[in-house]
Design a protein around this motif. Structure first.
Motif, PDB file in Angstrom:
ATOM      1  N   GLY A 292     105.289-110.367   1.023  1.00 46.62           N
ATOM      2  CA  GLY A 292     104.055-110.549   1.944  1.00 46.62           C
ATOM      3  C   GLY A 292     104.233-110.201   3.349  1.00 46.62           C
ATOM      4  O   GLY A 292     105.206-109.781   3.857  1.00 46.62           O
TER       5      GLY A 292
ATOM      6  N   GLN B 190     112.964 -88.525   0.805  1.00 44.83           N
ATOM      7  CA  GLN B 190     114.271 -87.931   0.315  1.00 44.83           C
ATOM      8  C   GLN B 190     114.490 -88.409  -1.180  1.00 44.83           C
ATOM      9  O   GLN B 190     115.116 -87.420  -2.004  1.00 44.83           O
ATOM     10  CB  GLN B 190     115.211 -88.361   1.182  1.00 44.83           C
ATOM     11  CG  GLN B 190     115.378 -90.007   1.420  1.00 44.83           C
ATOM     12  CD  GLN B 190     116.271 -90.562   0.300  1.00 44.83           C
ATOM     13  OE1 GLN B 190     117.166 -89.865  -0.194  1.00 44.83           O
ATOM     14  NE2 GLN B 190     116.500 -91.824  -0.065  1.00 44.83           N
TER      15      GLN B 190
ATOM     16  N   ALA C 167     105.831 -98.028   6.203  1.00 44.65           N
ATOM     17  CA  ALA C 167     105.372 -97.494   7.223  1.00 44.65           C
ATOM     18  C   ALA C 167     104.645 -95.960   7.149  1.00 44.65           C
ATOM     19  O   ALA C 167     103.508 -95.690   7.622  1.00 44.65           O
ATOM     20  CB  ALA C 167     106.141 -97.594   8.342  1.00 44.65           C
TER      21      ALA C 167
ATOM     22  N   LYS D   1     120.061 -87.673   6.286  1.00 43.01           N
ATOM     23  CA  LYS D   1     119.866 -88.169   7.694  1.00 43.01           C
ATOM     24  C   LYS D   1     119.197 -89.120   8.084  1.00 43.01           C
ATOM     25  O   LYS D   1     118.096 -89.427   7.508  1.00 43.01           O
ATOM     26  CB  LYS D   1     119.592 -87.082   8.453  1.00 43.01           C
ATOM     27  CG  LYS D   1     120.134 -86.535  10.057  1.00 43.01           C
ATOM     28  CD  LYS D   1     121.279 -86.027   9.870  1.00 43.01           C
ATOM     29  CE  LYS D   1     121.882 -85.599  11.326  1.00 43.01           C
ATOM     30  NZ  LYS D   1     121.289 -84.131  11.480  1.00 43.01           N
TER      31      LYS D   1
HETATM   32  C1  LIG Z   1     114.476-107.399  -1.267  1.00 39.64           C
HETATM   33  C2  LIG Z   1     113.609-107.096  -0.229  1.00 39.64           C
HETATM   34  C3  LIG Z   1     112.401-107.969   0.180  1.00 39.64           C
HETATM   35  C4  LIG Z   1     111.731-107.843   1.226  1.00 39.64           C
HETATM   36  N1  LIG Z   1     110.698-108.685   1.230  1.00 39.64           N
HETATM   37  C5  LIG Z   1     109.973-108.637   2.472  1.00 39.64           C
HETATM   38  C6  LIG Z   1     108.691-109.476   2.785  1.00 39.64           C
HETATM   39  O1  LIG Z   1     108.465-110.317   1.931  1.00 39.64           O
HETATM   40  N2  LIG Z   1     108.302-109.331   3.872  1.00 39.64           N
HETATM   41  C7  LIG Z   1     108.646-108.445   4.763  1.00 39.64           C
HETATM   42  O2  LIG Z   1     107.722-108.409   5.930  1.00 39.64           O
HETATM   43  N3  LIG Z   1     109.466-107.562   4.592  1.00 39.64           N
HETATM   44  C8  LIG Z   1     110.308-107.644   3.490  1.00 39.64           C
HETATM   45  N4  LIG Z   1     111.244-106.600   3.278  1.00 39.64           N
HETATM   46  C9  LIG Z   1     111.558-105.694   4.535  1.00 39.64           C
HETATM   47  C10 LIG Z   1     110.515-104.524   4.168  1.00 39.64           C
HETATM   48  O3  LIG Z   1     110.726-104.240   2.726  1.00 39.64           O
HETATM   49  C11 LIG Z   1     110.953-103.319   5.221  1.00 39.64           C
HETATM   50  O4  LIG Z   1     110.686-104.153   6.401  1.00 39.64           O
HETATM   51  C12 LIG Z   1     109.871-102.120   5.044  1.00 39.64           C
HETATM   52  O5  LIG Z   1     109.864-101.551   3.700  1.00 39.64           O
HETATM   53  C13 LIG Z   1     110.078-101.351   6.004  1.00 39.64           C
HETATM   54  O6  LIG Z   1     109.386-100.209   5.828  1.00 39.64           O
HETATM   55  P1  LIG Z   1     109.825 -98.699   6.259  1.00 39.64           P
HETATM   56  O7  LIG Z   1     108.717 -97.557   6.007  1.00 39.64           O
HETATM   57  O8  LIG Z   1     110.407 -98.865   7.816  1.00 39.64           O
HETATM   58  O9  LIG Z   1     111.027 -98.346   5.477  1.00 39.64           O
HETATM   59  P2  LIG Z   1     110.910 -97.993   3.988  1.00 39.64           P
HETATM   60  O10 LIG Z   1     109.893 -98.926   2.908  1.00 39.64           O
HETATM   61  O11 LIG Z   1     112.331 -98.347   3.338  1.00 39.64           O
HETATM   62  O12 LIG Z   1     110.716 -96.307   3.727  1.00 39.64           O
HETATM   63  C14 LIG Z   1     111.316 -95.588   4.397  1.00 39.64           C
HETATM   64  C15 LIG Z   1     111.410 -94.223   3.423  1.00 39.64           C
HETATM   65  O13 LIG Z   1     112.123 -93.344   3.935  1.00 39.64           O
HETATM   66  C16 LIG Z   1     112.666 -92.406   3.076  1.00 39.64           C
HETATM   67  N5  LIG Z   1     113.737 -91.484   3.783  1.00 39.64           N
HETATM   68  C17 LIG Z   1     114.872 -92.070   4.320  1.00 39.64           C
HETATM   69  N6  LIG Z   1     115.582 -91.106   5.281  1.00 39.64           N
HETATM   70  C18 LIG Z   1     114.970 -89.932   4.860  1.00 39.64           C
HETATM   71  C19 LIG Z   1     115.112 -88.433   5.220  1.00 39.64           C
HETATM   72  N7  LIG Z   1     115.959 -88.149   6.212  1.00 39.64           N
HETATM   73  N8  LIG Z   1     113.936 -87.655   5.019  1.00 39.64           N
HETATM   74  C20 LIG Z   1     112.875 -88.087   4.017  1.00 39.64           C
HETATM   75  N9  LIG Z   1     112.551 -89.475   3.676  1.00 39.64           N
HETATM   76  C21 LIG Z   1     113.781 -90.106   4.219  1.00 39.64           C
HETATM   77  C22 LIG Z   1     113.482 -93.547   2.311  1.00 39.64           C
HETATM   78  O14 LIG Z   1     114.039 -92.864   1.103  1.00 39.64           O
HETATM   79  C23 LIG Z   1     112.188 -94.502   2.092  1.00 39.64           C
HETATM   80  O15 LIG Z   1     111.440 -94.273   0.866  1.00 39.64           O
HETATM   81  C24 LIG Z   1     112.012-106.687   2.329  1.00 39.64           C
HETATM   82  C25 LIG Z   1     113.265-105.805   1.977  1.00 39.64           C
HETATM   83  C26 LIG Z   1     113.862-106.242   0.803  1.00 39.64           C
HETATM   84  C27 LIG Z   1     115.060-105.305   0.508  1.00 39.64           C
END
Ligand SMILES: Cc1cc2nc3c(=O)[nH]c(=O)nc-3n(C[C@H](O)[C@H](O)[C@H](O)COP(=O)(O)OP(=O)(O)OC[C@H]3O[C@@H](n4cnc5c(N)ncnc54)[C@H](O)[C@@H]3O)c2cc1C
Length: 488
Positions: A49, A36, A16, A224
């Protein structure tokens, strides 16, 4: 204390956060991303995907799903208990986001439906092609985004009810960030077992299995959670949703919860029992791993066992299987027998082959009631050709008689935990009073409260797609907020 001044400060460099950085940066505002950990990409570098409706690929392959059809399905699945305007915004933008990703080099090769009856909305990345987040990060940097790795955000700053930045910590000490707007994109709460237990009652790593390394070791020292940051700042709470499904635990995790070499373990012709040796659901439910995972989670020790015999294996190999997962094949080249041997030799007993049911009970710790259960199951099939207990479809009813039995232990396993924050369709964070908190946006898993209590596998790929789409919305709306403020 180090001080950074920026327009849009993004917390988290994952699925995101990076799209948010592109959208904001391309609109001419200054963007800084705070991560982080020491690397970008988040929990899965954008996953395998993404969900979308109305894409070129779907049209070329004659999948004629309409946005209305998907929207109605979604609202029906969740009993209207989720934000319809947010779902609509997500669905409406989804196809454009696939074009957008392709324009930055993301390669989609297949459309996959998770199970028979699920929809072909999961746009699969070409095997071996670069991760989505790796392709997008340079685009965001071209748009001016600056990345601060190993920088953990600890408290949001509020002035007059608006969010104006945060404080945090990098390797050198305290950091203060003054920002026009903040976007929380920190990936949900699934790394903090203590938090999830307190909010849901389920203990990750015990009641629900996790990927290795997924949990923060020490909650006291963990960064956090975005949800905690926002709650402290007055954000409204939404229920957490554990994205989970039935799976053989690690190291036997694979597509649909089974190793790619052993898809037989998720077939509806098998018999499934709990540790007491009793059936507890129709095995046909295995097609939707999320539903099956729920059923497993309420059994003793949150454990179940899938069993089939040599005759079933022969049928699966010669006639084919009922549940086949599209083109999902992301494991190595071992054949099934080599895989079983390797698994046994590494000392794992979650998958076994036994000569008798009694031996199987002994090895797996299943109550001997299993022998009676299998006998009753077989007799019902032979006498009436039906399953009078769970009404499994007749075509899946074939007696299980040995001599050789295959058995795998299943648990409920999680990909991550979502929700906690309430956003509207503009990705603005909603406060406990129902009004938005000016300057505060959220995207991705932290803000993903769109499923009700169970992940929507019928429309797979929607978690990363929600993250990318809401990230884009948050970047766009936060930059508009800055522009309006600068012109007042
Ligand atoms: C094995 C696996 C396979 C997946 N396959 C799919 C798929 O095929 N299709 C699908 O739709 N979804 C899939 N997902 C789910 C998908 O990866 C997540 O929905 C997506 O990554 C969420 O995005 P995000 O940006 O919310 O979180 P993330 O991509 O996890 O990013 C969050 C980031 O914030 C950082 N962070 C956390 N706390 C702090 C803080 N306090 N200060 C600074 N930084 C911080 C973290 O270190 C991390 O890098 C899969 C998940 C896994 C584990």
């Amino acid at each position: 204390m180090k001080t950074i001044n920026t327009d849009v400060a993004i917390i988290g460099a994952g699925a995101a956060g990076i799209p948010a950085a592109i959208e904001a940066g391309q609109r001419g505002v200054k963007v800084d991303v705070f991560e982080q950990s020491g690397k970008i990409g988040g929990s899965c570098n954008g996953g395998n995907g993404v969900f979308a409706v109305g894409t070129r690929m779907q049209k070329e392959r004659q999948f004629t799903y309409t946005k209305k059809q998907i929207f109605d399905y979604w609202m029906n699945y969740t009993h209207n208990y989720v934000d319809a305007a947010l779902i609509s915004e997500f669905i409406n933008r989804s196809a454009g986001t696939v074009d957008w990703l392709e324009s930055y080099g993301v390669e989609f090769s297949d459309l996959v439906a998770y199970y028979p009856g699920a929809m072909y909305v999961w746009h699969f990345r070409r095997d071996g092609s670069p991760f989505i987040t790796d392709l997008l990060k340079p685009v965001s940097e071209e748009a001016g985004a600056v990345y601060h790795l190993n920088t953990s955000v600890e408290h949001l700053t509020l002035k007059g009810g608006s969010c104006t930045g945060f404080t945090g910590r990098d390797e050198d000490g305290e950091v203060r960030v003054d920002a026009g707007a903040v976007i929380i994109a920190s990936g949900g709460t699934g790394k903090r077992a203590d938090f999830v237990k307190a909010q849901t009652g389920w203990e990750l790593g015990k009641d629900i299995t996790v990927f290795p390394g997924m949990l923060y070791d020490d909650p006291e020292k963990a960064p956090k959670l975005g949800v905690e940051l926002a709650w402290e700042a007055g954000a409204a709470h939404t229920a957490l949703m554990i994205d989970s499904f039935a799976s053989i635990p690690d190291p036997n995790f694979g597509p649909g919860g089974v190793p790619a070499q052993l898809p037989w373990f998720r077939q509806p012709q098998n018999i499934c029992v709990n540790i007491k040796g009793e059936r507890f659901i129709s095995e046909a439910e295995m097609k939707n791993g999320a539903f099956m995972g729920n059923a497993i989670s309420i059994q003793k020790d949150s454990t179940a066992f899938m069993i089939f015999d040599q005759a079933a294996r022969d049928r699966y190999e010669q006639v084919g299987m009922d549940y086949v997962m599209g083109n999902v094949h992301f494991m190595d080249d071992l054949n099934p027998d080599e895989y079983l041997k390797m698994n046994w030799e590494r000392g794992n007993r979650d998958i076994i082959v036994a000569d008798t049911l009694e031996e199987l009970c002994e090895e797996m710790g299943i109550d001997r009631t299993l022998v009676t259960t299998v006998d009753e199951y077989n007799r019902a099939i032979e006498a009436h050709g039906s399953d009078p207990v769970f009404f499994k479809e007749n075509e899946y009813l074939i007696p299980i008689k040995g001599p050789t039995y295959y058995c795998a232990k299943f648990r409920r396993h999680t990909y991550g935990v979502m929700g906690g924050l309430k956003i509207n369709r503009r990705a603005e964070v909603v406060g406990v009073d129902g009004d938005t908190i000016p300057g505060l946006y959220a995207a991705g898993n932290d803000a993903n409260s769109i499923y009700g209590d169970t992940y929507l596998f019928a429309l797979s790929g929607n978690t990363s797609s929600f993250a990318i789409n809401t990230g884009r919305i948050a970047g766009e709306k936060a930059s508009e907020f800055i522009s309006i403020r600068n012109h007042i």
